[in-house]
Design a protein around this motif. Structure first.
Motif, short mmCIF file in Angstrom:
data_model
loop_
_atom_site.label_atom_id
_atom_site.label_comp_id
_atom_site.label_asym_id
_atom_site.label_seq_id
_atom_site.Cartn_x
_atom_site.Cartn_y
_atom_site.Cartn_z
N SER A 130 2.20 1.48 -11.49
CA SER A 130 1.21 2.13 -10.64
C SER A 130 1.28 3.64 -10.78
N ALA A 131 0.19 4.28 -10.40
CA ALA A 131 0.12 5.74 -10.26
C ALA A 131 -0.33 6.01 -8.83
N LEU A 172 0.84 -1.20 0.00
CA LEU A 172 0.00 0.00 0.00
C LEU A 172 0.87 1.25 0.00
N GLY A 173 0.50 2.20 -0.84
CA GLY A 173 1.27 3.42 -0.99
C GLY A 173 2.25 3.37 -2.14
N ILE A 174 2.55 2.15 -2.64
CA ILE A 174 3.44 1.99 -3.78
C ILE A 174 2.71 1.35 -4.95
N ASN A 175 2.09 0.19 -4.72
CA ASN A 175 1.28 -0.46 -5.74
C ASN A 175 0.20 -1.29 -5.06
N PRO A 176 -1.04 -0.79 -5.02
CA PRO A 176 -2.09 -1.52 -4.29
C PRO A 176 -2.44 -2.87 -4.89
N ALA A 177 -1.99 -3.17 -6.12
CA ALA A 177 -2.26 -4.48 -6.71
C ALA A 177 -1.67 -5.60 -5.86
N GLY A 178 -0.58 -5.32 -5.15
CA GLY A 178 0.05 -6.34 -4.33
C GLY A 178 -0.82 -6.81 -3.17
N LEU A 179 -1.83 -6.01 -2.81
CA LEU A 179 -2.74 -6.42 -1.74
C LEU A 179 -3.47 -7.70 -2.09
N ALA A 180 -3.64 -8.00 -3.38
CA ALA A 180 -4.36 -9.20 -3.82
C ALA A 180 -3.64 -10.48 -3.37
N LEU A 181 -2.35 -10.38 -3.03
CA LEU A 181 -1.62 -11.56 -2.58
C LEU A 181 -1.90 -11.87 -1.11
N GLU A 182 -2.66 -11.00 -0.44
CA GLU A 182 -3.08 -11.25 0.95
C GLU A 182 -4.36 -12.07 0.89
N LYS A 183 -4.26 -13.38 1.10
CA LYS A 183 -5.38 -14.27 0.86
C LYS A 183 -6.37 -14.34 2.02
N GLY A 184 -5.92 -14.07 3.23
CA GLY A 184 -6.80 -14.18 4.39
C GLY A 184 -6.84 -12.89 5.19
N GLY A 207 -2.93 0.43 -9.49
CA GLY A 207 -1.78 -0.29 -10.00
C GLY A 207 -2.12 -1.67 -10.51
N VAL A 208 -1.18 -2.25 -11.24
CA VAL A 208 -1.31 -3.61 -11.78
C VAL A 208 0.01 -4.34 -11.57
N GLN A 209 -0.07 -5.65 -11.51
CA GLN A 209 1.10 -6.53 -11.48
C GLN A 209 0.85 -7.70 -12.42
N TYR A 210 1.91 -8.13 -13.09
CA TYR A 210 1.79 -9.24 -14.03
C TYR A 210 3.00 -10.17 -13.87
N GLN A 211 2.74 -11.44 -13.64
CA GLN A 211 3.78 -12.46 -13.57
C GLN A 211 3.31 -13.67 -14.36
#
Length: 338
Positions: free
Chosen positions: A198-199, A69-81, A183-187
Motif C-alpha cells: 500500500s501507499a 483503514l489507514g494502513i491498507n484499504p484493500a482489507g476493507l473488501a473483507l467486510e461483507k456486510g 493498496g492491494v492484497q493477494y492470497q
C-alpha cells in the motif's frame, strides 16, 4: 508540526510560538509513532484501531475490515456486510476514530473520521508569563472503497481530508490538506500465506495555520509491504511482518503474531523497530563500537486481544512507549449481519 514564520502581529506571533512549544513538548515522546515532523498535517498518519496496534502495525497483508483503514484499504473488501466501529487511544491527547461501511457496487464502501483533541493548553511568552489558553484540534474525515476479485485478490482506495487548528487566537486559522491511500492484497486460493502492499497519505497541505503562513508541505506519505504465514497444521497461528518506508523519516520493520484460542477469542503481540533502533542495537551488543544511542521508535512492544460475542467484537491493545509508559487502545465493532 507547523513551523511559524511570516507577518504576524506581535501578539499573534507570541501566541503561535506558545502553542507550538506546548505541542512539541506534548507530542515529542510519541512523535516517532504517529507524528511526522518533516511533513504537513503530520498526525493524519495516526491509526487508533486496536487490532493493528496489538501487532505493532504489522498489518499490511493481514488487514481486514475497517481496522485496515489507514494502513491498507484493500482489507476493507473483507467486510461483507454492514458494519460500524469506534476506536479510542489513551495518552497525553485524546485520539479516536469512527467508521461505518456498507456493501456497494460489488464491493464495500466506508465513511470514517479520526480526530486528535489536545485539550486546553496554557500559552506563555518568552518570560514564562501566562498569555491565555488555546485548544488545538485535528479532524480527518475520509471515504473508502474496496473490492475483491475472486478469492485471491483485493484492492482498495481512500480519499481523505485533513483539518488542523492550533486554537482560537489572533491570526490563527485552520490548516487544510487532502490525501489518498491505495493498496492491494493477494492470497493464493487455499494457501496458508498472503501478501499486501500500500501507499498511504499521498497528498499535500493546502493552507497554513495562520495569516501569512505560506507553508505547503507534502503529507507524511509512506510505502508499505507485508506478508503473513500460517504454519501447516497450525492454522490458528498467524505470523505477520511489515516493511514501511516513510517519505520523511527512517524505515520501519514490524513483526507480530496472532493466535486464535477459540473462534471467539484471539490473542496477538508485536514489535516495531526503525533504522535508528537497529543502529542502537549494534551499540548495545558492542559497547566498544562507539555508537551513541539516539532516536528510535516510541513503541517497541505491543500486545492485544479480540473477544467476539455474536455481532459485537471488542479489540484491546497495549503498547509500551518510551518515556510515556503504557498506551492503551480500544475498538468496539458491530456487524448486524455478522
Amino acid at each position: 508540526m507547523p513551523v511559524f514564520s511570516g507577518n504576524l502581529s506581535p501578539l499573534a506571533t507570541r501566541s503561535a510560538r506558545a502553542v507550538l512549544g506546548a505541542l512539541v513538548s506534548l507530542c515529542a515522546p510519541a512523535a516517532a509513532q504517529w507524528v511526522d515532523g518533516g511533513a504537513g498535517l503530520g498526525s493524519i498518519a495516526m491509526v487508533p484501531a486496536a487490532r493493528p496496534a496489538g501487532l505493532a502495525g504489522a498489518y499490511t497483508a493481514l488487514g481486514a475490515g475497517q481496522s485496515a483503514l489507514g494502513i491498507n484499504p484493500a482489507g476493507l473488501a473483507l467486510e461483507k456486510g454492514m458494519a460500524y466501529s469506534g476506536s479510542v487511544q489513551s495518552g497525553l491527547t485524546r485520539i479516536g476514530a469512527v467508521a461505518g461501511s456498507i456493501p456497494l457496487a460489488g464491493g464495500s464502501f466506508a465513511v470514517s473520521a479520526s480526530y486528535m483533541d489536545h485539550g486546553e493548553i496554557t500559552m506563555t511568552d518568552e518570560n514564562a508569563a501566562d498569555v491565555g489558553t488555546a485548544h488545538p484540534y485535528n479532524l480527518y474525515p475520509a471515504v473508502s472503497y474496496a473490492r475483491a476479485h475472486g478469492e485471491s485478490f483485493r484492492w482498495g482506495t481512500t480519499a481523505k481530508l485533513g483539518r488542523e487548528s492550533l486554537g482560537d487566537f489572533e491570526g490563527s486559522r485552520p490548516a487544510y490538506g487532502v490525501g489518498f491511500d491505495a493498496g492491494v492484497q493477494y492470497q493464493p486460493a487455499r494457501k496458508n500465506y498472503g501478501f499486501g502492499a500500500s501507499a498511504t497519505n499521498l497528498g499535500r497541505q493546502l493552507t497554513g495555520y495562520y495569516e501569512g503562513d505560506d507553508t505547503r508541505r507534502a503529507l507524511p506519505g509512506a510505502l508499505h509491504a507485508g506478508a503473513f504465514y500460517q504454519p501447516r497444521g497450525q492454522r490458528q497461528l498467524t505470523l505477520t511482518a511489515d516493511f514501511e518506508t516513510p517519505f520523511h523519516s527512517p524505515y520501519v520493520v514490524a513483526a507480530g503474531a496472532e493466535y486464535r484460542v477459540i473462534p471467539e477469542w484471539t490473542l496477538r503481540a508485536g514489535t516495531r523497530w526503525n533504522r535508528e533502533d537497529f543502529r542502537n542495537l549494534r551499540g548495545w551488543l558492542d559497547p566498544n563500537a562507539g555508537i551513541e544511542e539516539q532516536g528510535g521508535e516510541a513503541s517497541k512492544l505491543a500486545a492485544g486481544t479480540t473477544v467476539r460475542v455474536g455481532p459485537v467484537a471488542v479489540d484491546y491493545a497495549a503498547q509500551w512507549w518510551r518515556d510515556l509508559g503504557f498506551v492503551h487502545y480500544l475498538t468496539v465493532g458491530w456487524s448486524p449481519g455478522g
